[in-house]
Design a protein around this motif. Structure first.
Motif, PDB file in Angstrom:
ATOM      1  N   ASP A  47       0.608  -1.288  -0.287  1.00  0.00           N
ATOM      2  CA  ASP A  47      -0.023  -0.225  -0.214  1.00  0.00           C
ATOM      3  C   ASP A  47       1.087   1.091  -0.534  1.00  0.00           C
ATOM      4  OD1 ASP A  47      -2.716  -1.090   0.525  1.00  0.00           O
ATOM      5  OD2 ASP A  47      -1.954  -1.855   2.086  1.00  0.00           O
ATOM      6  N   THR A  48       2.056   0.825   0.573  1.00  0.00           N
ATOM      7  CA  THR A  48       2.819   2.094   0.380  1.00  0.00           C
ATOM      8  C   THR A  48       4.252   1.782   0.078  1.00  0.00           C
ATOM      9  OG1 THR A  48       1.837   2.839   2.359  1.00  0.00           O
ATOM     10  CG2 THR A  48       3.723   4.150   1.815  1.00  0.00           C
ATOM     11  N   VAL A  49       5.355   2.704   0.045  1.00  0.00           N
ATOM     12  CA  VAL A  49       6.615   2.180  -0.777  1.00  0.00           C
ATOM     13  C   VAL A  49       7.322   3.314   0.114  1.00  0.00           C
ATOM     14  CG1 VAL A  49       8.549   1.865  -2.279  1.00  0.00           C
ATOM     15  CG2 VAL A  49       6.549   0.648  -2.768  1.00  0.00           C
ATOM     16  N   LEU A  50       8.704   3.427   0.583  1.00  0.00           N
ATOM     17  CA  LEU A  50       9.668   4.037   1.468  1.00  0.00           C
ATOM     18  C   LEU A  50      10.553   3.825   0.427  1.00  0.00           C
ATOM     19  CD1 LEU A  50      10.117   6.662   2.812  1.00  0.00           C
ATOM     20  CD2 LEU A  50      11.408   4.448   4.915  1.00  0.00           C
ATOM     21  N   ASP A  51      11.160   5.030  -0.040  1.00  0.00           N
ATOM     22  CA  ASP A  51      12.586   4.712  -0.899  1.00  0.00           C
ATOM     23  C   ASP A  51      13.042   6.195   0.055  1.00  0.00           C
ATOM     24  OD1 ASP A  51      14.871   6.134  -2.491  1.00  0.00           O
ATOM     25  OD2 ASP A  51      13.928   4.575  -3.811  1.00  0.00           O
ATOM     26  N   CYS A  52      14.170   5.899   0.590  1.00  0.00           N
ATOM     27  CA  CYS A  52      14.613   6.728   1.256  1.00  0.00           C
ATOM     28  C   CYS A  52      16.866   6.505   1.344  1.00  0.00           C
ATOM     29  CB  CYS A  52      14.844   6.943   3.136  1.00  0.00           C
ATOM     30  SG  CYS A  52      15.543   7.375   3.575  1.00  0.00           S
ATOM     31  N   GLY A  53      16.830   7.151  -0.503  1.00  0.00           N
ATOM     32  CA  GLY A  53      17.898   7.160  -0.265  1.00  0.00           C
ATOM     33  C   GLY A  53      18.839   6.220  -1.711  1.00  0.00           C
ATOM     34  N   LEU A  54      17.484   5.662  -2.296  1.00  0.00           N
ATOM     35  CA  LEU A  54      17.849   4.745  -2.592  1.00  0.00           C
ATOM     36  C   LEU A  54      17.772   5.687  -4.401  1.00  0.00           C
ATOM     37  CD1 LEU A  54      18.862   1.618  -3.907  1.00  0.00           C
ATOM     38  CD2 LEU A  54      16.221   1.061  -3.858  1.00  0.00           C
ATOM     39  N   PHE A  55      16.641   5.850  -4.818  1.00  0.00           N
ATOM     40  CA  PHE A  55      16.370   6.572  -5.894  1.00  0.00           C
ATOM     41  C   PHE A  55      17.836   7.440  -6.733  1.00  0.00           C
ATOM     42  CE2 PHE A  55      14.896  10.089  -8.789  1.00  0.00           C
ATOM     43  CZ  PHE A  55      14.056   9.282  -9.877  1.00  0.00           C
ATOM     44  N   HIS A  56      18.332   8.299  -5.929  1.00  0.00           N
ATOM     45  CA  HIS A  56      18.960   9.121  -5.971  1.00  0.00           C
ATOM     46  C   HIS A  56      20.646   8.266  -6.853  1.00  0.00           C
ATOM     47  CE1 HIS A  56      20.222  10.087  -2.075  1.00  0.00           C
ATOM     48  NE2 HIS A  56      21.023   8.847  -2.208  1.00  0.00           N
ATOM     49  N   THR A  57      20.775   6.973  -6.165  1.00  0.00           N
ATOM     50  CA  THR A  57      22.063   6.252  -6.739  1.00  0.00           C
ATOM     51  C   THR A  57      21.738   5.606  -7.946  1.00  0.00           C
ATOM     52  OG1 THR A  57      20.900   3.820  -5.505  1.00  0.00           O
ATOM     53  CG2 THR A  57      22.378   5.622  -3.591  1.00  0.00           C
ATOM     54  N   PHE A  58      20.222   5.784  -8.350  1.00  0.00           N
ATOM     55  CA  PHE A  58      20.643   5.379 -10.330  1.00  0.00           C
ATOM     56  C   PHE A  58      20.384   6.156 -11.355  1.00  0.00           C
ATOM     57  CE2 PHE A  58      16.834   2.072  -7.972  1.00  0.00           C
ATOM     58  CZ  PHE A  58      18.111   1.566  -7.160  1.00  0.00           C
ATOM     59  N   ASP A  59      20.877   5.626 -12.700  1.00  0.00           N
ATOM     60  CA  ASP A  59      21.052   7.053 -13.488  1.00  0.00           C
ATOM     61  C   ASP A  59      20.142   6.642 -14.118  1.00  0.00           C
ATOM     62  OD1 ASP A  59      20.257   4.253 -15.021  1.00  0.00           O
ATOM     63  OD2 ASP A  59      22.751   4.340 -15.601  1.00  0.00           O
ATOM     64  N   ALA A  60      19.555   6.898 -15.334  1.00  0.00           N
ATOM     65  CA  ALA A  60      18.682   7.490 -15.644  1.00  0.00           C
ATOM     66  C   ALA A  60      17.842   6.292 -16.108  1.00  0.00           C
ATOM     67  CB  ALA A  60      17.951   8.601 -17.296  1.00  0.00           C
ATOM     68  N   ARG A  61      18.542   6.040 -17.063  1.00  0.00           N
ATOM     69  CA  ARG A  61      17.021   4.163 -17.491  1.00  0.00           C
ATOM     70  C   ARG A  61      17.520   3.616 -16.153  1.00  0.00           C
ATOM     71  NH1 ARG A  61      19.851  -0.453 -17.349  1.00  0.00           N
ATOM     72  NH2 ARG A  61      21.763   0.219 -16.910  1.00  0.00           N
ATOM     73  N   GLU A  62      18.490   3.254 -15.169  1.00  0.00           N
ATOM     74  CA  GLU A  62      17.968   2.368 -13.919  1.00  0.00           C
ATOM     75  C   GLU A  62      16.678   3.004 -12.819  1.00  0.00           C
ATOM     76  OE1 GLU A  62      21.987   1.250 -13.067  1.00  0.00           O
ATOM     77  OE2 GLU A  62      21.492   2.953 -11.936  1.00  0.00           O
ATOM     78  N   ARG A  63      16.491   4.273 -13.138  1.00  0.00           N
ATOM     79  CA  ARG A  63      15.284   4.525 -12.539  1.00  0.00           C
ATOM     80  C   ARG A  63      14.153   4.585 -13.994  1.00  0.00           C
ATOM     81  NH1 ARG A  63      17.722  10.883 -11.856  1.00  0.00           N
ATOM     82  NH2 ARG A  63      19.412   9.976 -10.131  1.00  0.00           N
ATOM     83  N   GLN A  64      13.888   4.496 -14.774  1.00  0.00           N
ATOM     84  CA  GLN A  64      12.607   3.573 -15.352  1.00  0.00           C
ATOM     85  C   GLN A  64      12.340   2.113 -15.291  1.00  0.00           C
ATOM     86  OE1 GLN A  64      11.436   5.496 -17.417  1.00  0.00           O
ATOM     87  NE2 GLN A  64      12.188   7.818 -17.866  1.00  0.00           N
ATOM     88  N   ALA A  65      13.504   1.605 -15.772  1.00  0.00           N
ATOM     89  CA  ALA A  65      13.690   0.074 -15.055  1.00  0.00           C
ATOM     90  C   ALA A  65      12.902  -0.156 -13.238  1.00  0.00           C
ATOM     91  CB  ALA A  65      14.664  -0.464 -14.860  1.00  0.00           C
ATOM     92  N   TYR A  66      13.640   0.817 -12.421  1.00  0.00           N
ATOM     93  CA  TYR A  66      13.040   0.782 -11.181  1.00  0.00           C
ATOM     94  C   TYR A  66      11.781   1.305 -10.818  1.00  0.00           C
ATOM     95  CZ  TYR A  66      12.782   2.217  -6.388  1.00  0.00           C
ATOM     96  OH  TYR A  66      12.670   2.281  -4.893  1.00  0.00           O
ATOM     97  N   VAL A  67      11.543   2.183 -11.911  1.00  0.00           N
ATOM     98  CA  VAL A  67       9.738   2.718 -11.177  1.00  0.00           C
ATOM     99  C   VAL A  67       8.805   1.352 -11.942  1.00  0.00           C
ATOM    100  CG1 VAL A  67       8.053   4.624 -12.282  1.00  0.00           C
ATOM    101  CG2 VAL A  67      10.562   5.268 -11.207  1.00  0.00           C
ATOM    102  N   ALA A  68       9.335   1.064 -12.978  1.00  0.00           N
ATOM    103  CA  ALA A  68       8.083   0.006 -13.789  1.00  0.00           C
ATOM    104  C   ALA A  68       8.580  -1.213 -12.622  1.00  0.00           C
ATOM    105  CB  ALA A  68       9.019  -0.483 -14.908  1.00  0.00           C
ATOM    106  N   GLY A  69       9.425  -1.410 -11.800  1.00  0.00           N
ATOM    107  CA  GLY A  69       8.884  -2.559 -11.365  1.00  0.00           C
ATOM    108  C   GLY A  69       8.531  -1.896  -9.720  1.00  0.00           C
ATOM    109  N   LEU A  70       8.178  -1.302  -9.442  1.00  0.00           N
ATOM    110  CA  LEU A  70       7.160  -0.752  -7.832  1.00  0.00           C
ATOM    111  C   LEU A  70       5.780  -0.483  -8.775  1.00  0.00           C
ATOM    112  CD1 LEU A  70       9.774   2.427  -7.474  1.00  0.00           C
ATOM    113  CD2 LEU A  70       9.031   0.567  -6.005  1.00  0.00           C
TER     114      LEU A  70
END
Length: 210
Positions: free
Chosen positions: A114-137
């Motif tokens: 119901d809720t996801v917390l991302d504390c200090g993870l998102f900023h470690t990814f590059d642009a391509r990784e962020r797209q894949a990460y968000v799709a996984g979320l």
């Protein structure tokens, strides 16, 4: 880390896997307590239902939420950090679940949150990784779920590692990706090397229908 897991952009740049950050004492970002911004968010009632802490480290944020009665699962690729988080939960008598897990393979969790917390993870990814990460979320949430991100913010003054521009933060979140930013505000991230905190973004993002 699992042998079949490719190194992230951060790991390639650092020249070592995430797990090594936890093997010689506390990692630079490990305060031994929750991030103040996350504690404040919890006090506002921002977390509900079953919570996923993606990139949980040694578990301080997750354990803070568990202490309020929330059902929480923390995952991290760093086996040493996860082992420490499990031991903290045992010692404190808190019912928090921790597991070694890959933020790019969230669908393997075979559950929704119901809720996801991302504390200090998102900023470690590059642009391509962020797209894949968000799709996984999106694969582990249903419409109406919320994602809270605390990440370093770009600034003309002192900035933390991997500072993120507003445009970079907003880029992966749009109706086609099943996410929409609800709120975005200035905040701070506290670290061992920055006890007064460094500029950060605190974003709340809602999962929407595709």
């Amino acid at each position: 880390m699992p042998e079949d897991r490719p190194a992230t952009s951060h790991e390639r740049d650092a020249g070592r896997p995430w797990d090594e950050s936890y093997q010689d004492g506390p990692a630079p970002w490990d305060l031994g307590r929750p991030q103040p911004a996350i504690a404040e968010l919890a006090a506002e009632g921002a977390f509900r239902g079953t919570v996923l802490d993606a990139g949980c480290g040694t578990g301080e944020n997750a354990l803070h939420l568990a202490a309020t009665g929330l059902s929480i699962v923390g995952i991290d690729v760093a086996e040493t950090a996860v082992a420490q988080a499990k031991e903290k939960a045992r010692v404190r008598g808190l019912a928090a679940e921790f597991a070694v897990g890959d933020a790019f393979r969230l669908s393997t969790l075979d559950r929704t949150f119901d809720t996801v917390l991302d504390c200090g993870l998102f900023h470690t990814f590059d642009a391509r990784e962020r797209q894949a990460y968000v799709a996984g979320l999106a694969s582990v949430t249903e419409p109406g779920a919320r994602l809270h991100i605390l990440c370093f913010r770009d600034t003309d003054g002192d900035a933390g590692p991997h500072p993120v521009t507003r445009a970079d933060l907003e880029a992966p979140f749009h109706d086609e990706s099943c996410w929409r930013i609800e709120t975005l505000r200035d905040s701070r991230i506290v670290a061992r090397f920055a006890p007064d905190g460094l500029p950060a973004w605190l974003a709340t993002v809602q999962r929407v229908n595709p």
